[in-house]
Design an enzyme around this catalytic site. Structure first.
Site, PDB file in Angstrom:
ATOM      1  N   ASP A   1       0.833  -1.134   0.020  1.00 36.88           N
ATOM      2  CA  ASP A   1       0.014  -0.043  -0.165  1.00 36.88           C
ATOM      3  C   ASP A   1       1.079   1.231  -0.118  1.00 36.88           C
ATOM      4  OD1 ASP A   1      -2.552   1.239   0.575  1.00 36.88           O
ATOM      5  OD2 ASP A   1      -1.477   1.827   2.425  1.00 36.88           O
TER       6      ASP A   1
ATOM      7  N   GLU B   1       1.075  -0.397  -5.222  1.00 41.03           N
ATOM      8  CA  GLU B   1       0.339   0.611  -5.462  1.00 41.03           C
ATOM      9  C   GLU B   1       0.905   1.824  -5.460  1.00 41.03           C
ATOM     10  OE1 GLU B   1      -3.446   3.214  -3.563  1.00 41.03           O
ATOM     11  OE2 GLU B   1      -1.809   2.482  -2.384  1.00 41.03           O
TER      12      GLU B   1
END
Length: 671
Positions: A309, A362
């Protein structure tokens, strides 16, 4: 004392932890059931507790077995780690560490290595030993031999707590597995399941990095969920959050009264946007902690891939900061060299240790080489989310159909950089929260146009180069935004529009998996060929997907509300092309009024640079796919040639350079 108070743990055992090379430190730190030797009584069973707190004056274990009064721990010489063996303590014991800092103040902390934790609002760590017997040997063998870039990947992103609110890991092991199997996805991606007390963080503010969230069950019950998915042939991707951690005073922050896991300087150690701490990636013990954590999930829980993330927030020292609020690196630049080194370390280590594992970034900026191998100067990820494609394509479908012709290149720009990284095309939870609107409500006009446009868009997405990811609820057109406090609107799946959209996604997955042309060359320019990228006037996009064996699928998408009943397209081969998908079909709650009677025939009449051409019907707000079957008969070719004479000429505007169109800079940081 007849036996070692630290349960046999020595400074030698911890040397790797301190030099950043212990990538299995959960085996040494934390709480472990062990047996020690006592000179008088022989073997004694109990639990060994160990915690890193190098700046503490003293550390105690506060637990239910000592009525929370505290048992003094022993400092293991030269290690900064405190240890204690407690006889007779077994699984299920509740405990915390009570740490006295250099100012004499006491801080009660949960175990950073705890395998299990109490449900919020309680937060004690729980002694836990896994006894799970895995049944996914066949999956693990096949995973080790897999080639992810040349394999199908259709990902269903899930927030377990609200998919069907109140369901446990054991219940999800039946119901979620059944749904994902029915829909034909190849993978599920789970929003973080690591323990987090604040539900609205969706798991992105982690307090226990080694413990699955206890709201849904025990750790072995989560293992059972993963096992059942594997036995059903479904891969499991887990969101992993090494980019930051919350400031809860009972968790990692200021663990021994000092900035132990984080930077002390708030310009380096705090995220203003999220109100969280940033790991000190340059500290060896933090490297051992985080790399061990990544390895823990893929080995102890058989996770197939980690999606990391907020990578952009790790890469840049000035991420979301004003001038004067950040500290340059040693060369005066904005790149976080320590974080870059850490990411390369964790990617290199996991790929070396776990055959078949995949690391996914990401990453929302134009940082170069995210999916390039580490030994070639890259970060070493296997895939990167294509945030640019997502932003551009969603902006396109939000326009009225009549206005889309002026924003045509939003849908084609991604091909300019399509092979610069190995991409996943994400329509994730981030796109349906915080006032952004659900997918169905991003599309203007009435329900017929909303559902038709979404069907056309998903088909365009499934056929475009790159793997696919769709968030739960988007596959049946849930109308409200995602919220963790409510279940999905499952009741709408029986209604017109919603049912048709869900049926389409199921068929997209089936057709996709059955045709290597749609996925085997995602990362190779040889797998894609434009038919017509410039038909802005009619809002159509057409291209061919190919595989190495010669399979070809022509994909035509019409984002106009007008049908084009005699659309001429160029094709790479003359012959029969069967219609394998039409999103305007009544099966999907389309009009059912427009189609190609199951096939088209291309003749050897060059068009727009292609050696053959055909006349096709492109229904309004729809996608149609054609698979090449082989040569046509003389009669078929004659009929097709006659039809071509009557075909509408495709409007071909003057080419517009994709580099000068309306296109935003990558999000996340200024570049």
């Amino acid at each position: 004392m007849a036996h070692d108070l630290a349960g046999g743990l020595t400074g030698w055992d911890l040397e790797g932890f301190h030099n950043g090379g212990d990538t299995e430190c959960w085996r040494r730190l934390g709480a472990h059931r062990v047996t020690v030797w006592d000179d008088d009584r022989g073997s004694i069973s109990g639990t060994r507790f160990a915690v890193w707190a190098p700046n503490a004056r003293q550390v105690r274990v506060n637990a239910d077995f000592n009525w929370w009064t505290g048992d003094q721990m022993e400092l293991i010489a030269g290690s900064g780690v405190w240890g204690l063996f407690v006889e007779g303590v077994g699984d299920g014991a509740l405990y915390k560490f009570s740490i006295q800092d250099q100012n004499g103040e006491w801080h009660e902390k949960v175990d950073p290595m705890a395998f299990f934790a109490e449900q919020a609002p309680s937060n004690a760590s729980i002694v836990y030993t896994s006894r799970y017997a895995w049944g996914d040997d066949d999956w693990m063998r096949r995973r080790a031999e897999a080639t992810p870039h040349a394999s199908p990947m259709s990902v269903y992103e899930v927030h377990l707590g609200s998919w069907k609110r109140g369901k446990t890991y054991l219940e999800l092991a039946e119901e979620l597995v059944e749904y994902v199997t029915y829909m034909g996805y190849t993978h599920v991606e789970l929003l973080p399941v690591t323990e987090h007390p604040f539900e609205p963080s969706w798991g992105y503010q982690v307090t226990n990095y080694f413990a699955p969230q206890s709201r849904l069950g025990r750790p072995d019950e989560f293992r059972h969920l993963v096992d059942r998915l594997h036995q059903a042939g479904i891969g499991v991707i887990l969101d992993w959050v090494p980019g930051h951690f919350p400031k809860d005073d009972w968790a990692l922050g200021r663990f021994d009264g000092t900035a132990l896991y984080e930077h002390a300087d708030p310009r380096q150690g705090e995220h203003k946007d999220w109100g969280t701490y940033i790991f000190n990636y340059g500290r060896n013990e933090v490297k051992s902690f985080l790399v061990s954590n990544a390895l823990y999930w893929v080995t102890e829980f058989h996770i197939d891939a980690l999606r990391v993330d907020a990578v952009a927030s790790m890469l840049y020292l000035d991420y979301s900061r004003e001038e004067g609020e950040w500290v340059p690196n040693v060369y005066g630049g904005r790149e976080n060299l320590e974080a870059i080194d850490f990411l390369r370390y964790v990617n290199r280590h996991l790929y070396a240790r776990v055959p078949g594992v995949v690391m996914i970034a990401e990453e929302s900026t134009s940082f170069a080489g995210v999916t390039k191998p580490v030994d070639a100067g890259g970060l070493g990820f296997g895939f990167k989310w294509n945030m640019g494609w997502m932003n551009d394509s969603l902006r396109y479908i939000e326009h009225e159909p009549i206005h889309r012709q002026y924003h045509h290149n939003l849908m084609t720009f991604a091909m300019v950089y399509a092979y610069s990284e190995n991409f996943i095309l994400p329509i994730s939870h981030d796109e349906v929260v915080h006032g952004k609107g659900s997918m169905i409500n991003k599309v203007p006009q009435d329900d017929w146009r909303k559902f038709a446009t979404l069907r056309a868009f998903y088909s365009y997405m499934w056929s475009f180069p790159g793997k696919n990811l769709l968030f739960m609820g988007c596959d049946f057109g849930q109308r409200r935004e995602f919220t963790e406090s409510e279940s999905l609107e499952w009741w709408v799946c029986d209604l017109w529009g919603h049912n048709g959209l869900q049926s389409l996604v199921r068929d997209l997955n089936e057709i996709y998996r059955a045709h290597p042309a749609l996925w085997s060359l995602d990362s190779d320019p040889a797998g894609f060929e434009w038919i017509n990228a410039d038909d802005a006037g009619q809002n159509t996009f057409s291209f061919v997907r190919k595989d190495a064996s010669g399979q070809m699928i022509a994909c035509v998408s019409n984002f106009s509300s007008e049908p084009w009943e005699k659309l001429r397209i160029g094709l790479p081969k003359a012959g029969v092309w069967s219609e394998i998908l039409n999103t305007d079909s009544a099966l999907y709650d389309g009009s059912g009024a427009f189609g190609n009677l199951g096939r088209i025939v291309a003749v050897a009449d060059p068009y727009l640079g292609k050696p053959a051409s055909a006349t096709v019907v492109a229904p309004p707000l729809s996608s149609v796919w054609f698979r090449y079957e082989g040569p046509a008969s003389d009669e078929e070719l004659a009929a097709a040639a006659a039809a071509a004479d009557e075909a509408d000429e495709t409007v071909v505007p003057s080419p517009v350079s994709p580099l000068v169109i309306e296109h935003p800079r990558p999000t996340g940081v200024l570049v």
